[in-house]
Design a protein around this motif. Structure first.
Motif, mmCIF file in Angstrom:
data_model
loop_
_atom_site.group_PDB
_atom_site.id
_atom_site.type_symbol
_atom_site.label_atom_id
_atom_site.label_comp_id
_atom_site.label_asym_id
_atom_site.label_seq_id
_atom_site.Cartn_x
_atom_site.Cartn_y
_atom_site.Cartn_z
ATOM 1 N N THR A 1 70.935 4.911 20.576
ATOM 2 C CA THR A 1 70.198 5.773 19.644
ATOM 3 C C THR A 1 69.732 4.980 18.449
ATOM 4 N N ALA A 2 68.340 5.289 18.182
ATOM 5 C CA ALA A 2 67.854 4.733 17.061
ATOM 6 C C ALA A 2 66.911 5.749 16.100
ATOM 7 N N THR A 3 67.276 5.560 14.887
ATOM 8 C CA THR A 3 66.740 6.579 13.828
ATOM 9 C C THR A 3 65.792 5.842 12.861
ATOM 10 N N VAL A 4 64.919 6.404 12.261
ATOM 11 C CA VAL A 4 64.178 6.203 10.902
ATOM 12 C C VAL A 4 64.076 7.094 10.141
ATOM 13 N N ARG A 5 64.433 6.754 9.040
ATOM 14 C CA ARG A 5 64.598 7.810 7.716
ATOM 15 C C ARG A 5 64.019 7.063 6.567
ATOM 16 N N GLY A 6 63.122 7.971 6.022
ATOM 17 C CA GLY A 6 62.437 7.431 4.585
ATOM 18 C C GLY A 6 62.189 8.697 3.868
ATOM 19 N N VAL A 7 61.561 8.237 2.920
ATOM 20 C CA VAL A 7 60.883 9.110 1.867
ATOM 21 C C VAL A 7 59.425 8.615 1.347
ATOM 22 N N ARG A 8 58.491 9.616 1.542
ATOM 23 C CA ARG A 8 57.105 9.199 1.258
ATOM 24 C C ARG A 8 56.845 8.943 -0.212
ATOM 25 N N ARG A 9 55.955 7.806 -0.429
ATOM 26 C CA ARG A 9 55.729 7.154 -1.785
ATOM 27 C C ARG A 9 53.916 7.064 -1.521
ATOM 28 N N PRO A 10 53.456 7.236 -2.779
ATOM 29 C CA PRO A 10 51.959 6.803 -2.697
ATOM 30 C C PRO A 10 51.410 5.353 -2.612
ATOM 31 N N VAL A 11 50.392 5.292 -2.092
ATOM 32 C CA VAL A 11 49.977 3.994 -1.676
ATOM 33 C C VAL A 11 49.210 3.357 -3.339
ATOM 34 N N THR A 12 50.116 2.582 -3.959
ATOM 35 C CA THR A 12 49.472 2.329 -5.312
ATOM 36 C C THR A 12 49.786 0.608 -5.216
ATOM 37 N N PRO A 13 49.113 0.052 -5.948
ATOM 38 C CA PRO A 13 49.553 -1.582 -6.242
ATOM 39 C C PRO A 13 50.922 -1.690 -6.812
ATOM 40 N N ARG A 14 51.358 -0.737 -7.526
ATOM 41 C CA ARG A 14 52.658 -0.756 -8.294
ATOM 42 C C ARG A 14 53.634 -0.719 -7.221
ATOM 43 N N VAL A 15 53.563 0.352 -6.331
ATOM 44 C CA VAL A 15 54.335 0.880 -5.421
ATOM 45 C C VAL A 15 54.643 -0.403 -4.267
ATOM 46 N N LEU A 16 53.373 -0.702 -3.799
ATOM 47 C CA LEU A 16 53.405 -1.841 -2.821
ATOM 48 C C LEU A 16 54.251 -3.347 -3.266
ATOM 49 N N LEU A 17 53.913 -3.430 -4.504
ATOM 50 C CA LEU A 17 54.282 -4.766 -5.063
ATOM 51 C C LEU A 17 55.917 -4.496 -5.052
ATOM 52 N N ARG A 18 56.522 -3.635 -5.484
ATOM 53 C CA ARG A 18 57.737 -3.172 -5.723
ATOM 54 C C ARG A 18 58.486 -3.346 -4.254
ATOM 55 N N LEU A 19 57.899 -2.758 -3.177
ATOM 56 C CA LEU A 19 58.129 -2.817 -1.956
ATOM 57 C C LEU A 19 58.162 -4.232 -1.283
ATOM 58 N N ALA A 20 57.322 -4.967 -1.601
ATOM 59 C CA ALA A 20 57.191 -6.355 -1.321
ATOM 60 C C ALA A 20 58.174 -7.088 -2.039
ATOM 61 N N LEU A 21 58.583 -6.863 -2.947
ATOM 62 C CA LEU A 21 59.444 -7.713 -3.645
ATOM 63 C C LEU A 21 60.964 -7.391 -3.339
ATOM 64 N N VAL A 22 61.203 -6.221 -2.955
ATOM 65 C CA VAL A 22 62.423 -5.666 -2.390
ATOM 66 C C VAL A 22 62.913 -6.311 -1.079
ATOM 67 N N HIS A 23 61.510 -6.296 -0.243
ATOM 68 C CA HIS A 23 61.623 -6.315 1.232
ATOM 69 C C HIS A 23 60.612 -7.476 1.497
ATOM 70 N N PRO A 24 60.927 -8.944 0.875
ATOM 71 C CA PRO A 24 60.018 -9.852 1.130
ATOM 72 C C PRO A 24 59.583 -10.166 2.563
ATOM 73 N N TRP A 25 58.276 -10.627 2.749
ATOM 74 C CA TRP A 25 57.854 -10.679 4.257
ATOM 75 C C TRP A 25 58.592 -9.813 5.133
ATOM 76 N N SER A 26 58.494 -8.534 5.166
ATOM 77 C CA SER A 26 59.190 -7.552 5.882
ATOM 78 C C SER A 26 59.022 -7.762 7.272
ATOM 79 N N THR A 27 57.970 -8.065 7.837
ATOM 80 C CA THR A 27 57.709 -8.191 9.359
ATOM 81 C C THR A 27 58.436 -9.110 9.919
ATOM 82 N N ALA A 28 58.511 -10.396 9.327
ATOM 83 C CA ALA A 28 59.362 -11.621 9.676
ATOM 84 C C ALA A 28 60.610 -11.003 9.706
#
Length: 241
Positions: A181-208
Motif C-alpha cells: 500500500t502506498a499513500t500520499v498525504r499533503g496540504v495545499r500551499r500557494p505557489v509563491t517564491p517564499r513558499v517554494l524557497l522554504r520547501l526547496a531548503l527543507v527538501h534540497p534537490w527533492s527529486t534526486a
C-alpha cells in the motif's frame, strides 16, 4: 487557483513477503501542464516541466503527449482541462514514480484520470482510469515497478482530485490480500517564491532524494533476503511512442 504546491508525506507499507514500511517527506506540484508557473526567472531551475519526461517523450508539450495517449485509447481531450500532479525538474533532474492527470471535458464533467508510473529502469506505463465520484478505480497490474513484485495482481486506487488537501492511496491486491500500500498525504500551499524557497531548503534537490531513497530501501529489502523477480521486456503502449 490552477497552480499549487503540496508539502506531503509518502508512505509505503509492505506486508508480504515480510513486513517493511517507510515514510518520505517531499513536495509535489499541481499545475496546468501547459500553463506557465508564476515564478521569477531566478527560481525556474526549481520548477521545470519537460515533455520529454512524460508519455513517449516525443510530443512537443505534455498536454500533446497526454492527448496522443488518450486518442490511442478512444478518448478526445479536445478543449477540455487538465490538472497534473507531479514532481518538477530540480536543477535539471526529475524522477516521478507517479504522475496523475485529472482530465475534464470543456463543460467541466470528468473525462478520465491517468496514472503515469515510472520505474527506476527508465520505463513508463500509463493506467487509464474511470474513477467513481470518490476517486476510486481498479485496474490490472501491467507494469514492473518494484523488483520484488512481478506483474501479477491488480491495483485498487483512490485518486480524488486535490483540493485543500492531497489524499491518494494505491493498494496492490493479490489473491484476496494487500501485500503493498502506498499513500500520499499533503496540504495545499500557494505557489509563491517564499513558499517554494522554504520547501526547496527543507527538501534540497527533492527529486534526486526520492530516487536515492527508492534505491536505498531496495538495497535494504535485498539484504533482508527478499527475492528479486525477473523483469519482463517492456513494450511501449500505443500512444506512448
Amino acid at each position: 487557483m490552477v497552480n499549487a504546491l503540496y508539502p506531503c508525506t509518502i508512505t509505503h507499507v509492505r506486508t508480504a513477503p515480510g513486513r517493511y514500511a517507510f515514510r518520505h517527506r517531499t513536495y509535489l506540484w499541481l499545475i496546468d501542464p501547459d500553463g506557465p508557473v508564476p515564478l521569477p526567472r531566478a527560481l525556474r531551475p526549481l520548477a521545470g516541466f519537460d515533455p520529454r519526461d512524460h508519455f513517449g517523450g516525443t510530443a512537443p508539450t505534455i498536454r500533446a503527449g497526454l492527448s496522443r495517449f488518450l486518442a490511442a485509447n478512444g478518448l478526445d481531450l479536445a478543449d477540455g482541462t487538465v490538472r497534473m500532479l507531479a514532481q518538477a525538474r530540480v536543477f535539471g533532474h526529475v524522477f516521478n514514480p507517479l504522475t496523475v492527470y485529472w482530465c475534464r471535458r470543456a463543460d467541466g464533467s470528468p473525462l478520465c484520470t491517468v496514472a503515469e508510473v515510472h520505474n527506476t529502469y527508465g520505463e513508463r506505463h500509463c493506467y487509464l482510469l474511470r474513477p467513481d465520484a470518490d476517486g476510486r478505480a481498479s485496474t490490472g497490474k501491467e507494469f514492473y515497478v518494484s523488483p520484488f513484485f512481478d506483474v501479477n495482481g491488480s491495483y485498487r486506487m483512490r485518486l480524488p482530485e486535490p483540493g485543500p488537501r492531497l489524499d491518494l492511496t494505491v493498494h496492490l491486491e493479490r489473491a484476496g490480500i494487500r501485500p503493498f500500500t502506498a499513500t500520499v498525504r499533503g496540504v495545499r500551499r500557494p505557489v509563491t517564491p517564499r513558499v517554494l524557497l522554504r520547501l526547496a531548503l527543507v527538501h534540497p534537490w527533492s527529486t534526486a532524494a526520492v530516487s536515492a531513497a527508492i534505491r536505498l530501501h531496495g538495497i535494504r529489502l535485498l539484504l533482508r533476503g527478499h527475492p528479486v523477480q525477473p523483469r519482463p521486456r517492456h513494450h511501449p503502449q500505443e500512444g506512448m511512442q
